[in-house]
Design an enzyme around this catalytic site. Structure first.
Site, PDB file in Angstrom:
ATOM      1  N   ASP A   1       0.026  -5.391  -6.426  1.00  0.00           N
ATOM      2  CA  ASP A   1       1.347  -5.345  -6.367  1.00  0.00           C
ATOM      3  C   ASP A   1       1.868  -5.472  -5.009  1.00  0.00           C
ATOM      4  O   ASP A   1       3.167  -4.979  -4.499  1.00  0.00           O
ATOM      5  CB  ASP A   1       1.877  -4.013  -7.065  1.00  0.00           C
ATOM      6  CG  ASP A   1       1.297  -3.676  -8.465  1.00  0.00           C
ATOM      7  OD1 ASP A   1       1.398  -4.787  -9.235  1.00  0.00           O
ATOM      8  OD2 ASP A   1       0.718  -2.507  -8.841  1.00  0.00           O
TER       9      ASP A   1
ATOM     10  N   GLY B   1       2.805 -13.101  -6.415  1.00  0.00           N
ATOM     11  CA  GLY B   1       3.575 -13.833  -7.105  1.00  0.00           C
ATOM     12  C   GLY B   1       4.457 -14.616  -6.422  1.00  0.00           C
ATOM     13  O   GLY B   1       4.666 -15.445  -6.574  1.00  0.00           O
TER      14      GLY B   1
ATOM     15  N   ALA C   1      -3.344  -7.811 -14.615  1.00  0.00           N
ATOM     16  CA  ALA C   1      -2.611  -7.967 -13.522  1.00  0.00           C
ATOM     17  C   ALA C   1      -1.210  -8.828 -13.875  1.00  0.00           C
ATOM     18  O   ALA C   1      -1.386  -9.761 -14.856  1.00  0.00           O
ATOM     19  CB  ALA C   1      -3.441  -8.783 -12.320  1.00  0.00           C
TER      20      ALA C   1
ATOM     21  N   HIS D   1       1.828 -10.874 -12.195  1.00  0.00           N
ATOM     22  CA  HIS D   1       2.362 -11.456 -10.913  1.00  0.00           C
ATOM     23  C   HIS D   1       3.985 -11.772 -11.289  1.00  0.00           C
ATOM     24  O   HIS D   1       4.147 -12.400 -12.134  1.00  0.00           O
ATOM     25  CB  HIS D   1       1.727 -12.715 -10.668  1.00  0.00           C
ATOM     26  CG  HIS D   1       0.316 -12.381 -10.240  1.00  0.00           C
ATOM     27  ND1 HIS D   1      -0.552 -13.278  -9.598  1.00  0.00           N
ATOM     28  CD2 HIS D   1      -0.219 -11.290  -9.771  1.00  0.00           C
ATOM     29  CE1 HIS D   1      -1.605 -12.608  -9.293  1.00  0.00           C
ATOM     30  NE2 HIS D   1      -1.452 -11.566  -9.259  1.00  0.00           N
TER      31      HIS D   1
ATOM     32  N   GLY E   1       4.850  -0.977 -16.911  1.00  0.00           N
ATOM     33  CA  GLY E   1       5.921  -0.037 -16.654  1.00  0.00           C
ATOM     34  C   GLY E   1       5.537   1.539 -16.256  1.00  0.00           C
ATOM     35  O   GLY E   1       6.471   2.465 -16.175  1.00  0.00           O
ATOM     36  N   ARG E   2       4.479   1.538 -15.638  1.00  0.00           N
ATOM     37  CA  ARG E   2       3.942   2.880 -15.018  1.00  0.00           C
ATOM     38  C   ARG E   2       4.610   3.017 -13.781  1.00  0.00           C
ATOM     39  O   ARG E   2       4.986   2.014 -13.017  1.00  0.00           O
ATOM     40  CB  ARG E   2       2.633   3.109 -14.964  1.00  0.00           C
ATOM     41  CG  ARG E   2       1.889   3.101 -16.451  1.00  0.00           C
ATOM     42  CD  ARG E   2       0.358   3.453 -16.003  1.00  0.00           C
ATOM     43  NE  ARG E   2      -0.383   2.425 -15.462  1.00  0.00           N
ATOM     44  CZ  ARG E   2      -1.577   2.447 -15.244  1.00  0.00           C
ATOM     45  NH1 ARG E   2      -2.387   3.336 -15.423  1.00  0.00           N
ATOM     46  NH2 ARG E   2      -2.190   1.240 -14.728  1.00  0.00           N
TER      47      ARG E   2
ATOM     48  N   ASP F   1      12.157  -5.330   3.864  1.00  0.00           N
ATOM     49  CA  ASP F   1      13.596  -4.903   3.732  1.00  0.00           C
ATOM     50  C   ASP F   1      13.514  -3.340   3.110  1.00  0.00           C
ATOM     51  O   ASP F   1      14.450  -2.607   3.306  1.00  0.00           O
ATOM     52  CB  ASP F   1      14.348  -5.675   2.970  1.00  0.00           C
ATOM     53  CG  ASP F   1      13.689  -5.826   1.559  1.00  0.00           C
ATOM     54  OD1 ASP F   1      12.529  -6.398   1.611  1.00  0.00           O
ATOM     55  OD2 ASP F   1      14.533  -5.633   0.495  1.00  0.00           O
TER      56      ASP F   1
ATOM     57  N   THR G   1      11.632 -10.694   2.770  1.00  0.00           N
ATOM     58  CA  THR G   1      13.023  -9.903   3.156  1.00  0.00           C
ATOM     59  C   THR G   1      13.781  -9.506   1.896  1.00  0.00           C
ATOM     60  O   THR G   1      14.847  -8.937   2.100  1.00  0.00           O
ATOM     61  CB  THR G   1      13.638 -10.397   4.121  1.00  0.00           C
ATOM     62  OG1 THR G   1      14.076 -11.757   3.866  1.00  0.00           O
ATOM     63  CG2 THR G   1      12.650 -10.556   5.584  1.00  0.00           C
TER      64      THR G   1
HETATM   65  P1  IMP Z   1      -8.043  -1.753 -15.241  1.00  0.00           P
HETATM   66  O1  IMP Z   1      -8.300  -3.061 -14.352  1.00  0.00           O
HETATM   67  O2  IMP Z   1      -7.207  -2.078 -16.392  1.00  0.00           O
HETATM   68  O3  IMP Z   1      -9.782  -1.229 -15.785  1.00  0.00           O
HETATM   69  O4  IMP Z   1      -7.570  -0.529 -14.204  1.00  0.00           O
HETATM   70  C1  IMP Z   1      -8.466  -0.053 -13.327  1.00  0.00           C
HETATM   71  C2  IMP Z   1      -7.518   0.426 -12.259  1.00  0.00           C
HETATM   72  O5  IMP Z   1      -6.979  -0.785 -11.381  1.00  0.00           O
HETATM   73  C3  IMP Z   1      -6.489   1.281 -12.556  1.00  0.00           C
HETATM   74  O6  IMP Z   1      -6.053   2.308 -11.411  1.00  0.00           O
HETATM   75  C4  IMP Z   1      -5.092   0.240 -12.825  1.00  0.00           C
HETATM   76  O7  IMP Z   1      -3.935   0.772 -12.447  1.00  0.00           O
HETATM   77  C5  IMP Z   1      -5.407  -0.595 -11.744  1.00  0.00           C
HETATM   78  N1  IMP Z   1      -5.170  -2.007 -11.969  1.00  0.00           N
HETATM   79  C6  IMP Z   1      -5.567  -2.900 -12.616  1.00  0.00           C
HETATM   80  N2  IMP Z   1      -5.074  -4.240 -12.539  1.00  0.00           N
HETATM   81  C7  IMP Z   1      -3.839  -3.940 -11.692  1.00  0.00           C
HETATM   82  C8  IMP Z   1      -2.688  -4.637 -11.047  1.00  0.00           C
HETATM   83  O8  IMP Z   1      -2.595  -5.676 -11.223  1.00  0.00           O
HETATM   84  N3  IMP Z   1      -1.988  -4.065 -10.362  1.00  0.00           N
HETATM   85  C9  IMP Z   1      -2.073  -2.608  -9.730  1.00  0.00           C
HETATM   86  N4  IMP Z   1      -3.236  -2.220 -10.273  1.00  0.00           N
HETATM   87  C10 IMP Z   1      -4.039  -2.515 -11.290  1.00  0.00           C
HETATM   88 MG    MG Z   2       1.367  -6.654 -10.349  1.00  0.00          MG
END
Ligand code: IMP
Ligand code: MG
Length: 332
Positions: A13, A17, A40, A42, A250-251, A281, A320
């Site tokens: 994050d 992307g 993940a 993006h 959404g967490r 920013d 920015t």
């Molecule tokens: P998993 O990859 O779903 O097994 O999750 C393992 C850890 O990686 C957890 O803490 C997730 O929140 C984190 N995680 C997996 N993919 C992402 C991502 O794209 N962005 C941020 N955290 C991720």
């Molecule tokens: Mg992400």
């Protein structure tokens, strides 16, 4: 620069992307290979629309870019087909024959495992899917009827593109601190997320890479469990304007100030040659929408200079604002 690897420096994050979509349009990237899996997301803003891409490479915004999913990737068929439709890229996307398939059963295994719940996984099932691949019982892309029109030899395509001097991006996912090898184990994802692993998943040897662009955010965030040095409270994060909600799940994201030790280690192990810095920013509101370096407030310039001094690499792209063009490009 012919072949560039893009990797995240922290816990994902960081804004990869946005950086990838900017480079795709600005540099007219010929080929972009996505690695990793569906966990993940993006985020790309394009023509007033927001995309949270789990499978399709973020370079889709440049309509001449060939989009590929590498052999090391883990493909969620339904999500991929849905995103192909949404982005209209059916004629220019390819999936490697040997990329593995993530299924609904993997997600169930992920969500019902007390251990994985404690890690705070995304619940997509990536860990269990990779376990199955390692056991050598996983389905591969070539076994799936709906993927037949897209199948290709990604390693061959991408190496031929490099041979002919085309511009290639290797799109990493998540962040270095979530690496199975170098991250905060066991609070990590199921794969190595470093630049070397991104090359490996795409089928590109280490001698063929020209640049490693490491993406940093101006503060750090993480979702799920595990250590986050310097973590601040949610209230404080809201006050500072750092509070974020994850694009994929959404967490709520936890946050902490930029940590130079973590940043330096990421630069070393990824072999970073350049850095991108996003969300400046959020630290310095006066930076919002600034597109010329000289127009930045002095304190923002000092922060950038300190990053360059400690990391030993130039900060070439600076985000920015949310718009794809809210970027200071210092490359020329
Ligand atoms: P998993 O990859 O779903 O097994 O999750 C393992 C850890 O990686 C957890 O803490 C997730 O929140 C984190 N995680 C997996 N993919 C992402 C991502 O794209 N962005 C941020 N955290 C991720
Ligand atoms: Mg992400």
């Amino acid at each position: 620069m012919t072949c560039t690897v893009i990797a995240g420096a922290f816990w994902g994050d960081e804004g990869k992307g946005k950086i990838i979509s900017y480079l795709a349009l600005k540099d007219k990237i010929d080929v972009c290979v996505r690695t990793g899996s569906v966990n993940a997301a993006h985020t790309v803003w394009f023509e007033g629309k927001r995309y949270a891409l789990h499978m399709v490479p973020a370079a889709f915004v440049y309509d001449k870019c060939r989009l590929l999913i590498g052999a090391g990737a883990n493909v969620h068929v339904e999500k991929l087909l849905e995103e192909i439709k949404e982005t209209g890229v059916e004629n220019r996307i390819g999936v490697d024959y040997q990329s593995s398939i993530i299924e609904e059963k993997h997600s169930l295994q992920d969500k019902t495992s007390a251990h994985l719940k404690g890690i705070g996984t995304t619940g997509w099932g990536v860990g269990p899917a990779i376990e199955e691949r390692v056991r050598r019982t996983a389905k591969l892309a070539k076994d799936i009827a709906e993927l037949q029109p897209y199948l290709t030899d990604v390693a061959k395509e991408v190496n031929e593109a490099i041979d002919s001097g085309k511009k290639v991006l290797l799109e990493g996912t998540q962040g270095f601190m979530l690496s199975l090898f170098f991250g905060t184990y066991p609070y990590v994802t199921g794969r190595d997320t470093s630049a070397s692993a991104i090359c490996s998943e795409a089928g590109v040897g280490p001698t063929r890479v020209d640049e490693v662009l490491l993406v940093y955010k101006s503060f750090m965030t993480r979702v799920g469990a595990g250590p986050l040095p310097g973590e601040i409270s949610k209230e404080e994060a809201i006050k500072r304007g750092w509070f974020e909600i994850a694009a994929g799940t959404g967490r709520e994201r936890r946050s902490a100030p930029f940590n130079f030790e973590i940043a330096k280690r990421a630069a070393v192990i990824n072999g970073a040659t350049k850095a991108a810095l996003t969300k400046l920013d959020a630290l310095y509101p006066k930076c919002r929408g600034v597109r010329n370096y000289d127009d930045l407030p002095q304190e923002a310039k000092d922060f950038i200079r300190e990053i360059e001094r400690q990391l030993g690499i130039p900060v070439v792209l600076i985000g920015t604002g949310p718009d794809a063009l809210d970027i200071i490009d210092r490359r020329s």
